[in-house]
Design a protein around this motif. Structure first.
Motif, mmCIF file in Angstrom:
data_model
loop_
_atom_site.group_PDB
_atom_site.id
_atom_site.type_symbol
_atom_site.label_atom_id
_atom_site.label_comp_id
_atom_site.label_asym_id
_atom_site.label_seq_id
_atom_site.Cartn_x
_atom_site.Cartn_y
_atom_site.Cartn_z
ATOM 1 N N ALA A 26 46.364 62.051 19.762
ATOM 2 C CA ALA A 26 46.612 61.160 18.590
ATOM 3 C C ALA A 26 46.604 59.891 19.128
ATOM 4 C CB ALA A 26 47.776 61.746 17.737
ATOM 5 N N LEU A 27 45.881 58.801 18.515
ATOM 6 C CA LEU A 27 45.978 57.494 18.546
ATOM 7 C C LEU A 27 46.359 56.667 17.167
ATOM 8 C CD1 LEU A 27 42.758 57.172 20.844
ATOM 9 C CD2 LEU A 27 45.085 57.392 21.714
ATOM 10 N N HIS A 28 46.676 55.431 17.320
ATOM 11 C CA HIS A 28 46.880 54.881 16.231
ATOM 12 C C HIS A 28 45.824 53.820 15.755
ATOM 13 C CE1 HIS A 28 49.019 52.396 12.954
ATOM 14 N NE2 HIS A 28 49.815 53.471 13.283
ATOM 15 N N PHE A 29 45.188 54.199 14.906
ATOM 16 C CA PHE A 29 43.828 53.467 14.261
ATOM 17 C C PHE A 29 44.342 52.511 12.993
ATOM 18 C CE2 PHE A 29 42.102 57.010 16.608
ATOM 19 C CZ PHE A 29 41.172 56.471 17.008
ATOM 20 N N GLY A 30 45.256 51.621 13.374
ATOM 21 C CA GLY A 30 45.685 50.410 12.679
ATOM 22 C C GLY A 30 45.994 51.038 11.159
ATOM 23 N N ALA A 31 45.281 50.490 10.133
ATOM 24 C CA ALA A 31 45.704 50.831 8.728
ATOM 25 C C ALA A 31 45.500 52.402 8.565
ATOM 26 C CB ALA A 31 45.015 50.064 7.951
ATOM 27 N N TYR A 32 44.655 53.118 9.372
ATOM 28 C CA TYR A 32 44.432 54.534 9.133
ATOM 29 C C TYR A 32 45.399 55.442 9.507
ATOM 30 C CZ TYR A 32 39.677 52.787 8.089
ATOM 31 O OH TYR A 32 38.670 52.161 7.551
ATOM 32 N N GLY A 33 46.467 54.624 10.506
ATOM 33 C CA GLY A 33 47.442 55.647 10.938
ATOM 34 C C GLY A 33 47.183 56.429 12.264
ATOM 35 N N LEU A 34 47.950 57.077 12.439
ATOM 36 C CA LEU A 34 48.055 58.173 13.616
ATOM 37 C C LEU A 34 47.128 59.375 13.359
ATOM 38 C CD1 LEU A 34 49.511 58.423 16.477
ATOM 39 C CD2 LEU A 34 51.043 60.196 15.439
ATOM 40 N N LEU A 35 45.965 59.168 14.244
ATOM 41 C CA LEU A 35 44.697 60.100 14.126
ATOM 42 C C LEU A 35 44.154 60.561 15.334
ATOM 43 C CD1 LEU A 35 42.604 58.144 11.505
ATOM 44 C CD2 LEU A 35 43.880 59.971 10.894
ATOM 45 N N SER A 36 43.766 61.802 15.375
ATOM 46 C CA SER A 36 42.865 62.356 16.717
ATOM 47 C C SER A 36 41.495 61.612 16.581
ATOM 48 C CB SER A 36 42.773 63.783 16.367
ATOM 49 O OG SER A 36 41.769 64.157 15.555
ATOM 50 N N PRO A 37 41.091 61.437 17.691
ATOM 51 C CA PRO A 37 39.557 60.768 17.537
ATOM 52 C C PRO A 37 38.740 61.574 16.618
ATOM 53 C CG PRO A 37 40.181 61.021 19.728
ATOM 54 C CD PRO A 37 41.453 61.882 19.015
ATOM 55 N N ARG A 38 38.849 62.846 16.535
ATOM 56 C CA ARG A 38 38.113 63.555 15.726
ATOM 57 C C ARG A 38 38.368 63.379 14.103
ATOM 58 N NH1 ARG A 38 35.472 68.592 16.109
ATOM 59 N NH2 ARG A 38 36.547 68.972 18.093
ATOM 60 N N GLN A 39 39.572 63.125 13.881
ATOM 61 C CA GLN A 39 40.000 62.682 12.561
ATOM 62 C C GLN A 39 39.480 61.302 12.129
ATOM 63 O OE1 GLN A 39 43.998 63.125 13.035
ATOM 64 N NE2 GLN A 39 44.067 65.221 11.808
ATOM 65 N N ALA A 40 39.547 60.411 13.250
ATOM 66 C CA ALA A 40 39.208 58.862 13.099
ATOM 67 C C ALA A 40 37.460 58.895 12.733
ATOM 68 C CB ALA A 40 39.327 58.333 14.252
ATOM 69 N N ARG A 41 36.707 59.710 13.455
ATOM 70 C CA ARG A 41 35.326 59.897 13.217
ATOM 71 C C ARG A 41 34.753 60.455 11.750
ATOM 72 N NH1 ARG A 41 30.553 63.190 13.847
ATOM 73 N NH2 ARG A 41 29.005 62.039 15.086
ATOM 74 N N ALA A 42 35.854 61.464 11.316
ATOM 75 C CA ALA A 42 35.384 61.945 10.139
ATOM 76 C C ALA A 42 35.784 61.111 9.141
ATOM 77 C CB ALA A 42 36.076 63.299 10.051
ATOM 78 N N ARG A 43 36.731 60.225 9.281
ATOM 79 C CA ARG A 43 37.077 59.426 8.265
ATOM 80 C C ARG A 43 36.369 57.850 8.369
ATOM 81 N NH1 ARG A 43 43.589 60.131 7.782
ATOM 82 N NH2 ARG A 43 43.681 62.467 7.704
ATOM 83 N N GLY A 44 35.336 57.914 9.246
ATOM 84 C CA GLY A 44 34.723 56.736 9.275
ATOM 85 C C GLY A 44 35.516 55.359 9.678
ATOM 86 N N VAL A 45 36.552 55.573 10.581
ATOM 87 C CA VAL A 45 36.955 54.306 11.087
ATOM 88 C C VAL A 45 36.359 53.689 11.902
ATOM 89 C CG1 VAL A 45 39.112 53.793 12.841
ATOM 90 C CG2 VAL A 45 39.394 55.985 11.241
ATOM 91 N N PRO A 46 36.122 52.405 11.762
ATOM 92 C CA PRO A 46 35.302 51.207 12.387
ATOM 93 C C PRO A 46 35.606 51.373 13.919
ATOM 94 C CG PRO A 46 36.276 50.202 10.419
ATOM 95 C CD PRO A 46 36.955 51.546 10.600
#
Length: 192
Positions: A26-46
């Motif tokens: 789990a990493l912190h993706f700014g405004a998207y919060g704490l996500l796994s890389p899989r979750q960040a990809r699924a949510r379309g985090v830039p």
């Protein structure tokens, strides 16, 4: 100890330990919060630390080396780590004592792989057939092909494969798919 906000990805030891304890990176993706890389990809985090073309090559190459790497968020993982301070990086390059900045390793490697595909097959690496991608992956794992302009090809292949494996298999779910008991040092308070 917190990271930078260069690409909107903030990394800290606390978020890593919290995520690792939960069996997910789990990493912190700014405004998207704490996500796994899989979750960040699924949510379309830039991913601001890589170009769309680099992301496409990275995901295709990662998928060639470790099936499931693209869906597991390999590009988001590497992108977030390229934006993190080198001292906080989780990239395999850090374990190999490669000097940062790590983007200076990944970008030329991805460009060299794509150039090799174009020289050999007249198409970009992502557009190659699976057999062609596998053949190029095997080739660069063994030696620098003629005309290779990136970092040492075997080192590039080794580091990318290790990162891809970490993202695909280095989670509780990955251990489960392998049939290996996941035995965390710190048990999570709740499942991820």
């Amino acid at each position: 100890m917190s990271g930078t906000q260069g690409s909107g990805a903030i990394f800290s030891r606390r978020s890593f330990v919290k995520g690792a304890a939960g069996g997910a990176l789990a990493l912190h993706f700014g405004a998207y919060g704490l996500l796994s890389p899989r979750q960040a990809r699924a949510r379309g985090v830039p991913i601001e630390s890589l170009t769309p073309g680099e992301i496409e090559i990275l995901e295709t190459y990662g998928e060639t080396l470790a099936p499931g790497a693209a869906e597991a968020g390999l590009a988001h993982y590497i992108g977030s780590q390229l934006a993190a301070p080198p001292a906080d990086s989780l990239l395999f390059l850090r374990l190999l004592d490669i000097a940062p900045p790590y983007a200076d390793f990944y970008r030329p490697g991805l460009a060299a792989l794509d150039a090799l595909a174009q020289a050999r097959h007249g198409r970009r690496f992502p557009a190659l057939a699976e057999a062609q991608r596998l053949a190029l992956a095997r080739e660069i794992a063994g030696a620098n092909p003629p005309g290779w302009t990136g970092p040492p090809a075997p080192l590039f292949a080794f580091a990318l494969r290790a990162d891809a494996i970490d993202v695909v298999w280095g989670t509780a779910e990955g251990f489960e798919r392998l049939g290996v008991p996941y035995l965390p040092h710190i048990h999570p308070e709740a499942p991820w």
